[in-house]
Enzyme design. Sequence first.
Site, PDB file in Angstrom:
ATOM      1  N   ARG A 273       0.221 -12.859   4.088  1.00 25.27           N
ATOM      2  CA  ARG A 273      -0.737 -11.761   4.221  1.00 25.27           C
ATOM      3  C   ARG A 273      -0.531 -10.763   3.087  1.00 25.27           C
ATOM      4  O   ARG A 273       0.502 -10.750   2.415  1.00 25.27           O
ATOM      5  CB  ARG A 273      -0.584 -11.056   5.566  1.00 25.27           C
ATOM      6  CG  ARG A 273       0.769 -10.377   5.801  1.00 25.27           C
ATOM      7  CD  ARG A 273       0.787  -9.661   7.142  1.00 25.27           C
ATOM      8  NE  ARG A 273       2.071  -9.026   7.432  1.00 25.27           N
ATOM      9  CZ  ARG A 273       3.061  -9.579   8.120  1.00 25.27           C
ATOM     10  NH1 ARG A 273       2.919 -10.813   8.591  1.00 25.27           N
ATOM     11  NH2 ARG A 273       4.183  -8.924   8.344  1.00 25.27           N
TER      12      ARG A 273
ATOM     13  N   GLN B  82      -1.864  -6.454   2.068  1.00 21.41           N
ATOM     14  CA  GLN B  82      -2.028  -5.154   2.693  1.00 21.41           C
ATOM     15  C   GLN B  82      -3.255  -4.500   2.063  1.00 21.41           C
ATOM     16  O   GLN B  82      -3.859  -5.060   1.145  1.00 21.41           O
ATOM     17  CB  GLN B  82      -0.770  -4.286   2.503  1.00 21.41           C
ATOM     18  CG  GLN B  82       0.290  -4.493   3.563  1.00 21.41           C
ATOM     19  CD  GLN B  82       1.365  -3.411   3.557  1.00 21.41           C
ATOM     20  OE1 GLN B  82       1.715  -2.862   2.528  1.00 21.41           O
ATOM     21  NE2 GLN B  82       1.905  -3.123   4.726  1.00 21.41           N
TER      22      GLN B  82
ATOM     23  N   GLY C  54      -1.847  -2.600   7.747  1.00 18.73           N
ATOM     24  CA  GLY C  54      -0.939  -1.469   7.630  1.00 18.73           C
ATOM     25  C   GLY C  54      -0.917  -0.587   8.862  1.00 18.73           C
ATOM     26  O   GLY C  54       0.007   0.194   9.045  1.00 18.73           O
TER      27      GLY C  54
ATOM     28  N   GLU D  40       7.166  -0.258  17.200  1.00 18.64           N
ATOM     29  CA  GLU D  40       8.129  -1.320  17.483  1.00 18.64           C
ATOM     30  C   GLU D  40       9.567  -0.967  17.105  1.00 18.64           C
ATOM     31  O   GLU D  40      10.485  -1.671  17.475  1.00 18.64           O
ATOM     32  CB  GLU D  40       7.744  -2.593  16.707  1.00 18.64           C
ATOM     33  CG  GLU D  40       6.424  -3.207  17.113  1.00 18.64           C
ATOM     34  CD  GLU D  40       6.174  -4.480  16.314  1.00 18.64           C
ATOM     35  OE1 GLU D  40       6.093  -5.539  16.930  1.00 18.64           O
ATOM     36  OE2 GLU D  40       6.060  -4.395  15.081  1.00 18.64           O
TER      37      GLU D  40
ATOM     38  N   ASP E 195      -0.191  -1.119  12.058  1.00 19.37           N
ATOM     39  CA  ASP E 195       0.391  -1.929  13.121  1.00 19.37           C
ATOM     40  C   ASP E 195       1.349  -1.070  13.942  1.00 19.37           C
ATOM     41  O   ASP E 195       2.427  -0.779  13.482  1.00 19.37           O
ATOM     42  CB  ASP E 195       1.094  -3.169  12.554  1.00 19.37           C
ATOM     43  CG  ASP E 195       1.962  -2.900  11.326  1.00 19.37           C
ATOM     44  OD1 ASP E 195       1.651  -1.983  10.542  1.00 19.37           O
ATOM     45  OD2 ASP E 195       2.943  -3.633  11.136  1.00 19.37           O
TER      46      ASP E 195
ATOM     47  N   GLU F 291       9.906 -11.279  11.278  1.00 20.16           N
ATOM     48  CA  GLU F 291      10.632 -10.020  11.422  1.00 20.16           C
ATOM     49  C   GLU F 291      10.475  -9.389  12.803  1.00 20.16           C
ATOM     50  O   GLU F 291      11.211  -8.468  13.157  1.00 20.16           O
ATOM     51  CB  GLU F 291      10.187  -9.031  10.337  1.00 20.16           C
ATOM     52  CG  GLU F 291       8.791  -8.457  10.518  1.00 20.16           C
ATOM     53  CD  GLU F 291       7.646  -9.341  10.047  1.00 20.16           C
ATOM     54  OE1 GLU F 291       6.525  -8.832   9.931  1.00 20.16           O
ATOM     55  OE2 GLU F 291       7.874 -10.553   9.814  1.00 20.16           O
TER      56      GLU F 291
ATOM     57  N   TRP G 170       0.815  -1.215   0.000  1.00 18.67           N
ATOM     58  CA  TRP G 170       0.000   0.000   0.000  1.00 18.67           C
ATOM     59  C   TRP G 170       0.847   1.263   0.000  1.00 18.67           C
ATOM     60  O   TRP G 170       0.415   2.294  -0.533  1.00 18.67           O
ATOM     61  CB  TRP G 170      -1.043  -0.027   1.110  1.00 18.67           C
ATOM     62  CG  TRP G 170      -0.633   0.277   2.523  1.00 18.67           C
ATOM     63  CD1 TRP G 170       0.369  -0.276   3.235  1.00 18.67           C
ATOM     64  CD2 TRP G 170      -1.283   1.216   3.402  1.00 18.67           C
ATOM     65  NE1 TRP G 170       0.393   0.239   4.507  1.00 18.67           N
ATOM     66  CE2 TRP G 170      -0.620   1.153   4.642  1.00 18.67           C
ATOM     67  CE3 TRP G 170      -2.364   2.085   3.278  1.00 18.67           C
ATOM     68  CZ2 TRP G 170      -0.985   1.929   5.741  1.00 18.67           C
ATOM     69  CZ3 TRP G 170      -2.739   2.854   4.371  1.00 18.67           C
ATOM     70  CH2 TRP G 170      -2.056   2.776   5.585  1.00 18.67           C
ATOM     71  N   ASP G 171       2.047   1.205   0.554  1.00 13.40           N
ATOM     72  CA  ASP G 171       2.950   2.357   0.467  1.00 13.40           C
ATOM     73  C   ASP G 171       3.090   2.847  -0.974  1.00 13.40           C
ATOM     74  O   ASP G 171       3.183   4.058  -1.229  1.00 13.40           O
ATOM     75  CB  ASP G 171       4.353   1.973   0.947  1.00 13.40           C
ATOM     76  CG  ASP G 171       4.437   1.609   2.401  1.00 13.40           C
ATOM     77  OD1 ASP G 171       5.245   2.214   3.117  1.00 13.40           O
ATOM     78  OD2 ASP G 171       3.699   0.700   2.841  1.00 13.40           O
TER      79      ASP G 171
ATOM     80  N   GLU H 134       8.925   8.995   8.166  1.00 12.64           N
ATOM     81  CA  GLU H 134       7.849   8.025   7.982  1.00 12.64           C
ATOM     82  C   GLU H 134       6.520   8.544   8.507  1.00 12.64           C
ATOM     83  O   GLU H 134       5.463   8.287   7.931  1.00 12.64           O
ATOM     84  CB  GLU H 134       8.237   6.739   8.723  1.00 12.64           C
ATOM     85  CG  GLU H 134       7.200   5.638   8.655  1.00 12.64           C
ATOM     86  CD  GLU H 134       7.524   4.496   9.590  1.00 12.64           C
ATOM     87  OE1 GLU H 134       7.049   3.375   9.337  1.00 12.64           O
ATOM     88  OE2 GLU H 134       8.245   4.717  10.587  1.00 12.64           O
TER      89      GLU H 134
END
Length: 591
Positions: A229, A231, A342, A543, A344, A312, A183-184, A528
Amino acid sequence: MSARCPSGRPDRASISSLRARVLGAAAPGGVLALLLLARPPEGIALEPGAEVLPPHALYGELFTRVQEEQVFADGKDFCDAIPKGSPAEILARYRAATPRTPEELKRFVATHFTAPTTVGSGPASTAVPPRAAPAGASLIDHIDALWGVLTRQPADIPPYSSLLSLPRPFVVPGGRFREIYYWDSYFTMLGLLESGRADLTKDMVGDFAHLIDTYGRIPNGNRTYYLSRSQPPFFFAMVALLEPGHPERAFARYLTQLEREYAFWMDGASSVARGLARRRVVGLGGATRVRAPAPGQVLNRYWDDEDLPRDESYREDVALANRSGRDRRELYRDVRAAAESGWDFSSRWFADAHSLTSIDTTAIVPVDLNSLLFGLEQAIAAGCGEAHDEACQRAFREHARARRKAMDRYLWDPVRGAYFDYQWARGERIPRVSAATLYPLFVHAASPAQAASVARTTRRRLLKGGGVVTTTRNTGQQWDAPNGWAPLQWIAVAGFNAYGEAALAEEIACRWSVNVARAYRESGKLLEKYDVMNTDRPGGGGEYPLQDGFGWTNGVTRKLLALYPAHTDYRSVDECRRPRPAAHPGAAVDK
């Protein structure tokens, strides 16, 4: 144009076969079964290596120990490291060497793996020398120069790497994010087009079409550990960018991939019962578990086909499970499903509204996902019309009509004047306003009256000094207050412009652009996420440390400055109260 359809014409027989086979397929378990389900129709061979395993499956107890003992400060680094031999050889040497201390383990890993580098983009980045515009460059010049830093060329993938190959150049977000993200990339493309990089936009659409052709869906990113998964499904919106004046033509060219992605999200819809869910579909409309839902009573949720700790973020997920006291597999699934969203992580997914241990993503029917699937249904209908397939066009128009009706019934709250996520297991809306309420406007699923109500709610609850805030709760999670994110600003601006709320759209764009420009003047970076409530501070929470680069921030900011060029010179949000007409609306696909 995808490698699957070199002539640009969709294979309708393959689509019909896929529709019947995938929509009625039994829900599988695990990545390998998922990949088998995703196998392309007859005559389309899987790319060699398509069924590769994620790192935890390749390295077993070595993987677990490296992550638990935090050999790398960021667990993603080990997942992205390049092995210097086959996993079987490395495991055999590990078992023979039996490193006992953390130092011995670190030496073993350093001997047998090449650690990844971080994608740098600004003066403070030390991992990779910056190659962007010179110091003192304007924000627009800096963004235009950054595309070269963030672009990756197709290359041979080293043996046993977690990377999935792509046939064309693509843009990565930056920082720890060294791969393409689903999606980015839509928001990145907005800026690429304004920077004159239509070629790279087309390449990235081709890469995503390749992923659908190869794996049956677009994974979270092009890594083996993301295959279980996806997005938020923005592929239809990416395709529309190729021909903004006539998106139906682009939809027709990519109809095979659009329908295939739709089949992925709707797997199980033909058989899910009321009050139950199956993979990504939820049967709504009553407590009975026997009768199938009536039309308009099937909506979607986020999901992940694995229920293990994320490769990850293995250490973090295990620690969370230990704290929660919950069934581990249930918790891991909810964590992974939030990663598919997205967002998270965010209080949107927390049963108690504040604690990650209470996460229950799979029990929630989200506004954003169902809005995007409405947009996908509309896009397929338009593509089918362009391809002169009237039966398909009628069917997908009806799918979209039924979804909109269900969204109005379950997600729209006329008293609060906003769309809310729905807790399907309890049968009630979750009364927490978030920027997800903006998505129905982006895809034109809202009525004019609903859009006007959302505009009032946004002004009252979500619009802050630096842009639209993600939620109204401050939990320490990155997808909560006080953070704002570039994609949500564009969803707001495009959606409000589409419904005649031009002044609000410009005010959001202006506040965001001023906030981004201030941080750029101070640091030389694009980040970001941003703090939109205390604009003298960077965004935080989550995180991992704040990342710079940054693909979607670059893309959205570049687009907004093209849409509202006067904002380029603004240095204070006080100047944002002088609305000017937008250069063009930039709205999403019409109904």
